[in-house]
Design a protein around this motif. Structure first.
Motif, short mmCIF file in Angstrom:
data_model
loop_
_atom_site.label_atom_id
_atom_site.label_comp_id
_atom_site.label_asym_id
_atom_site.label_seq_id
_atom_site.Cartn_x
_atom_site.Cartn_y
_atom_site.Cartn_z
N MET A 1 -3.43 -47.46 26.89
CA MET A 1 -2.80 -46.43 27.43
C MET A 1 -2.94 -46.51 28.96
N ALA A 2 -2.01 -46.11 29.68
CA ALA A 2 -2.30 -45.99 31.36
C ALA A 2 -2.96 -44.60 31.58
N ASP A 3 -3.43 -44.58 32.94
CA ASP A 3 -4.07 -43.57 33.33
C ASP A 3 -3.09 -42.13 33.66
N GLU A 4 -1.95 -42.69 33.41
CA GLU A 4 -1.03 -41.50 33.59
C GLU A 4 -0.79 -40.58 32.47
N VAL A 5 -1.38 -40.72 31.38
CA VAL A 5 -1.70 -39.98 30.25
C VAL A 5 -3.07 -40.17 29.83
N LEU A 6 -3.95 -38.77 29.48
CA LEU A 6 -5.00 -38.68 29.06
C LEU A 6 -4.98 -38.32 27.46
N TYR A 7 -6.02 -38.75 26.59
CA TYR A 7 -6.21 -38.47 25.23
C TYR A 7 -7.29 -38.27 24.97
N ASP A 8 -7.46 -36.93 23.93
CA ASP A 8 -8.97 -36.41 23.71
C ASP A 8 -8.44 -36.03 22.34
N VAL A 9 -9.33 -35.90 21.55
CA VAL A 9 -9.38 -35.25 20.14
C VAL A 9 -10.53 -34.05 20.21
N ARG A 10 -9.86 -32.68 19.72
CA ARG A 10 -10.77 -31.57 19.62
C ARG A 10 -10.68 -31.14 18.30
N ASP A 11 -11.60 -31.12 17.55
CA ASP A 11 -11.59 -30.91 16.07
C ASP A 11 -10.57 -31.84 15.45
N ARG A 12 -9.60 -31.19 15.00
CA ARG A 12 -8.35 -31.83 14.30
C ARG A 12 -7.09 -31.80 15.19
N VAL A 13 -7.35 -31.70 16.44
CA VAL A 13 -6.26 -31.65 17.51
C VAL A 13 -6.13 -32.63 18.62
N ALA A 14 -5.29 -33.44 18.49
CA ALA A 14 -5.02 -34.41 19.56
C ALA A 14 -4.40 -33.78 20.72
N VAL A 15 -5.12 -34.09 21.73
CA VAL A 15 -4.60 -33.23 22.98
C VAL A 15 -4.06 -34.48 23.77
N ILE A 16 -2.73 -34.43 24.17
CA ILE A 16 -2.10 -35.61 25.05
C ILE A 16 -1.95 -34.91 26.43
N THR A 17 -2.24 -35.30 27.35
CA THR A 17 -2.04 -34.76 28.84
C THR A 17 -1.43 -35.64 30.01
N LEU A 18 -0.37 -35.16 30.45
CA LEU A 18 0.39 -35.73 31.58
C LEU A 18 -0.56 -35.81 32.59
N ASN A 19 -0.80 -36.81 33.13
CA ASN A 19 -1.75 -37.07 34.43
C ASN A 19 -1.37 -37.59 35.63
N ARG A 20 -0.36 -36.74 36.21
CA ARG A 20 -0.01 -37.52 37.59
C ARG A 20 0.13 -36.10 38.40
N PRO A 21 -0.96 -35.27 38.21
CA PRO A 21 -0.81 -34.10 39.00
C PRO A 21 -0.41 -33.83 40.46
N GLN A 22 -0.83 -34.75 41.15
CA GLN A 22 -0.16 -35.06 42.52
C GLN A 22 1.21 -34.98 42.96
N TYR A 23 1.97 -35.45 41.66
CA TYR A 23 3.44 -35.60 41.70
C TYR A 23 3.84 -34.51 40.62
N ALA A 24 3.39 -33.55 40.43
CA ALA A 24 3.69 -32.42 39.24
C ALA A 24 4.17 -33.18 38.19
N ASN A 25 3.26 -34.32 37.71
CA ASN A 25 3.45 -35.05 36.25
C ASN A 25 4.78 -35.67 36.42
N ALA A 26 5.35 -35.82 37.59
CA ALA A 26 6.69 -36.53 37.22
C ALA A 26 6.74 -38.17 36.55
N GLN A 27 7.56 -37.95 35.66
CA GLN A 27 7.55 -39.08 34.64
C GLN A 27 7.99 -40.48 35.15
N ASN A 28 7.29 -41.19 35.53
CA ASN A 28 7.72 -42.74 35.54
C ASN A 28 7.58 -43.50 34.36
N SER A 29 7.92 -44.76 34.42
CA SER A 29 7.85 -45.45 32.84
C SER A 29 6.54 -45.65 32.38
N SER A 30 5.66 -45.84 33.14
CA SER A 30 4.35 -46.09 32.92
C SER A 30 3.85 -44.88 31.98
#
Length: 278
Positions: A1-30
């Motif tokens: 996975m690229a740095d543009e997305v973070l992944y974590d698991v809390r209890d039984r919940v997977a947290v997927i976080t868009l991680n381009r905050p400097q660009y308002a999390n604009a979606q590039n292909s990466s």
């Protein structure tokens, strides 16, 4: 996975976080391919019952990347799920259609149909392509500072590629959103049935995870079947066929723009779109 997305698991919940905050999390292909990998990881982990999709920084997602330094329109990526041939090296409409069939319409459909429930945790801006990410989730919890818009008609394009507008907003409100390109609030989205809950910004995370915990207590196979049942009924109401037909109109608009202005987005970038809701 690229740095543009973070992944974590809390209890039984997977947290997927868009991680381009400097660009308002604009979606590039990466980011898009990283999201695909993250959703697949969550589906294949028996310890995960529910997925929460979030955005880092001030905004959930400002839309597709149409002008940041990290825009990667002409790059190829390693692809586990091939939904169309690689767009790189293709010409004209072939290139645009191939890329958007895979990273926008195709991947959004894959994510909508994954068997585990997903909850979008939305704050700040959720614009255009950001709507697509929220809409593929089964539930949406929004903070009271969240706002939404699909302003791409300014480009002469009839809405984003994953055209769920009539089903998530209703036909008349969908037309208002598209015809004006203006923002609408989280509360207006709740009234339209698009958002499940609107909460104060300070309570967004706690309410979202409380809801995720409630869902996680249900039998996994029952959840998967219930999700599939609702999705199938939406498709019987014409959603899938409607999206296919509008995707063709979307690409006719790109081709028209390219022929008339020499630019598939009618020469507009993020700055040019800023006055139209983004």
């Amino acid at each position: 996975m690229a740095d543009e997305v973070l992944y974590d698991v809390r209890d039984r919940v997977a947290v997927i976080t868009l991680n381009r905050p400097q660009y308002a999390n604009a979606q590039n292909s990466s980011m898009t391919y990283a999201l695909d990998a993250a959703f697949a990881r969550a589906v294949n982990d028996d310890g995960v019952a529910v997925v929460v999709l979030a955005g880092a920084g001030k905004h959930f997602c400002g839309g597709h990347d149409i002008g940041t330094p990290g825009r990667d329109l002409d790059q190829s990526f390693d692809r586990e799920a091939v939904l169309w041939w690689d767009h790189v090296g293709r010409e004209g409409a072939d290139a645009r259609y191939a890329r958007e069939m895979e990273v926008y319409l195709g991947m959004c459909r894959r994510w909508r149909e994954m068997p585990k429930p997903a909850i979008a945790m939305v704050h700040g801006a959720c614009i255009a392509g950001g709507l697509m990410l929220a809409w593929v989730c089964d539930l949406i919890v929004a903070s009271d500072d969240a706002f939404f818009a699909d302003p791409v008609v300014k480009m002469g394009i009839p809405g984003v590629e994953y055209f769920a507008h009539p089903w998530v907003l209703g036909p008349r409100f969908a037309k208002e959103v598209l015809f004006t390109g203006g923002r609408f609030t989280a509360e207006r989205a709740r009234q339209a049935g698009m958002v499940n809950r609107v909460v104060p910004r300070a309570e967004l995370e706690s309410v979202t995870f409380e809801l995720a915990g409630q869902v996680a207590e249900m039998p996994p196979f029952g959840l998967a079947l219930a999700k599939r049942a609702v999705n199938q009924c939406e498709d019987l109401m014409g959603q899938r066929a409607g999206m296919d037909s509008v995707f063709g109109l979307h690409h006719m608009a790109h081709a028209h723009n390219a022929e008339v202005s020499g630019h598939s987005l009618a020469g507009l970038d993020a700055r040019g779109m800023k006055g139209a809701g983004s």
